[in-house]
Design a protein around this motif. Structure first.
Motif, PDB file in Angstrom:
ATOM      1  N   GLY A 220       0.812  -1.211   0.000  1.00 17.77           N
ATOM      2  CA  GLY A 220       0.000   0.000   0.000  1.00 17.77           C
ATOM      3  C   GLY A 220       0.848   1.263   0.000  1.00 17.77           C
ATOM      4  N   ILE A 221       1.958   1.230   0.752  1.00 18.96           N
ATOM      5  CA  ILE A 221       2.865   2.390   0.770  1.00 18.96           C
ATOM      6  C   ILE A 221       3.461   2.616  -0.618  1.00 18.96           C
ATOM      7  CG2 ILE A 221       5.071   3.232   1.655  1.00 18.96           C
ATOM      8  CD1 ILE A 221       4.364   1.893   4.309  1.00 18.96           C
ATOM      9  N   ALA A 222       3.858   1.519  -1.276  1.00 16.07           N
ATOM     10  CA  ALA A 222       4.434   1.647  -2.625  1.00 16.07           C
ATOM     11  C   ALA A 222       3.408   2.221  -3.599  1.00 16.07           C
ATOM     12  CB  ALA A 222       4.933   0.284  -3.110  1.00 16.07           C
ATOM     13  N   LEU A 223       2.176   1.760  -3.528  1.00 13.04           N
ATOM     14  CA  LEU A 223       1.137   2.298  -4.415  1.00 13.04           C
ATOM     15  C   LEU A 223       0.833   3.753  -4.086  1.00 13.04           C
ATOM     16  CD1 LEU A 223      -1.343  -0.719  -4.599  1.00 13.04           C
ATOM     17  CD2 LEU A 223       0.241   0.067  -6.374  1.00 13.04           C
ATOM     18  N   GLY A 224       0.897   4.111  -2.790  1.00 11.80           N
ATOM     19  CA  GLY A 224       0.692   5.496  -2.395  1.00 11.80           C
ATOM     20  C   GLY A 224       1.767   6.413  -2.966  1.00 11.80           C
TER      21      GLY A 224
END
Length: 417
Positions: A220-224
């Motif tokens: 999720g952090i990478a997609l954010g």
């Protein structure tokens, strides 16, 4: 939600329901006991997901007692139990009030706590006398901010003192936190009769493959970051870097199901990887005598979820300071490491989770006092690392050597003599 006589004084500050996934977590301690056991579910109704999950955990020799959420629910509960057939009807009884119950091995609060801290303490005080020696009490509270009037803080406090496990169930309306509390010590031998605990914090991709919650967060952090890069620099393709990295990062935290050997004398690998060394050595931190240490290196391509090599009770947990040498090198022995010490029927067993050159984060989820089944997940290490298993040298015979590949929870690395 109306107050339930089954759970004395939980209070109320808003609707909170228990879905199928949270119900499985609430009843996990009952379901994983393989030997004869007794269960008590309080505050339950005929259409409760908690009741369905508890009935699924019934085995021959078990007995389950149900206390209805209210007086009007007793008749429906009895009719529902009878409709399940003879197997269930012979093992389940419905009481009219909690005062008729007897102490049980597992006590489950079927309704989430949403009241004040004082109400929650009163509820726990009212249930303690229904816990057998070494019994586990499980309860849920809404995990959203402001979801309770103090119940969440009180159960968090109780978990610090008596907790043997906590699960965050996001796939519930609202998300709930399930606490498992043990107020009196459990016998070490009980661990040998347990199946690995159900973990709702991972996300299922298929019947045999999950992603650990850490992977969901990392992905999720990478997609954010990808979304932020796309918004800030719409003409650049820089956003593709974190977007393409997200699946790979999440895949690092994959958590496959494993077939744990049934042989009671088998010691299984604590992690996937390659055996670095097998040696006898003394270690005064764990007791007198020599230990058989089996060290396994985990590359970035290996599964990094760690599993208990034996059935036992967590007696101690501590972290030793050190460096961050490459995990496959001999001096990695002096890296930062977390040690989980297990009491077993065969003596002291220790699992060391060691950091590596890249791995800087160790996750350990088994508090002191928890019972671990052989092959049960208890933590993970982020990215390349090393896991060592220490066994009483005179009690165990190694079955692997340097260079062997092992699978966590499945490969037999040693056998009790």
């Amino acid at each position: 939600m109306a107050q339930s006589p089954a759970v004395p004084g939980p209070g109320t500050s808003g609707a909170a329901l228990i879905g199928e996934r949270a119900a499985r977590s609430l009843t996990a301690e009952f379901a994983r006991h393989q030997g004869p056991k007794t269960g008590l579910v309080v505050g339950v109704s005929a259409d409760s997901a908690v009741l369905a999950a508890a009935l699924d955990g019934l085995l021959p020799g078990d007995s389950l007692t149900l206390v209805p959420a209210g007086p009007a629910d007793a008749a429906d509960l009895r009719a529902h139990v009878t409709a399940q057939g003879q197997f269930v009807a012979e093992r389940v009884r419905v009481l009219d009030s909690l005062s008729e119950a007897e102490p049980a091995d597992v006590v489950v609060a079927a309704q989430p706590y949403t009241g004040t801290a004082e109400d929650t303490r009163g509820a726990l005080d009212g249930l303690v006398k229904y816990l057998a020696e070494g019994a586990v009490f499980t309860a849920a509270v809404p995990a959203r901010p402001g979801g309770t009037a103090g119940a969440a803080a009180e159960l968090d406090r109780q978990a610090v003192l008596f907790g043997v496990g906590t699960d965050l169930v996001l796939r519930n309306r609202p998300p709930v936190r399930v606490h498992r509390l043990r107020f009196t010590p459990a016998a070490v031998g009980t661990a040998a009769r347990l199946a690995p605990a159900y973990r709702p914090s991972s996300v299922p991709l298929s019947r045999t493959m999950h992603i650990d919650s850490n992977g969901v967060v990392a992905g999720g952090i990478a997609l954010g970051l990808a979304a932020l890069a796309r918004l800030s620099r719409p003409k650049s393709r820089l956003w593709l870097v974190p977007a393409l990295a997200a699946p790979a990062v999440a895949a690092f935290f994959r958590d496959p199901e494993r077939d744990v050997p049934e042989d009671p004398d088998a010691v299984v690998a604590a992690a996937d990887g390659q055996v670095l060394s097998v040696q006898r050595l003394p270690d005064e931190r764990f007791g007198a005598g020599e230990f058989l240490r089996i060290a396994v290196f985990l590359s970035v391509l290996d599964v990094h979820v760690n599993r208990s090599p034996v059935a036992g009770k967590v007696a101690d947990y501590f972290v030793a300071d050190g460096g961050f040498a490459a995990a496959m090198r001999p001096d990695a022995e002096h890296n930062v490491a977390a040690y989980t010490v297990l009491d077993t029927d065969r003596g002291t067993v220790v699992v060391a989770q060691r950091t590596g050159l890249i791995a800087r984060r160790i996750v350990q989820r088994a508090p002191i006092g928890a019972l671990l089944a052989r092959g049960e997940r208890f933590g993970l290490i982020r990215f390349g690392s090393r896991t060592d298993v220490y066994l009483p040298a005179d009690a165990a015979e190694p079955l692997v050597g340097p260079g062997d590949k092992v699978i966590g929870g499945s490969s037999v690395i040693a056998r009790w003599r």
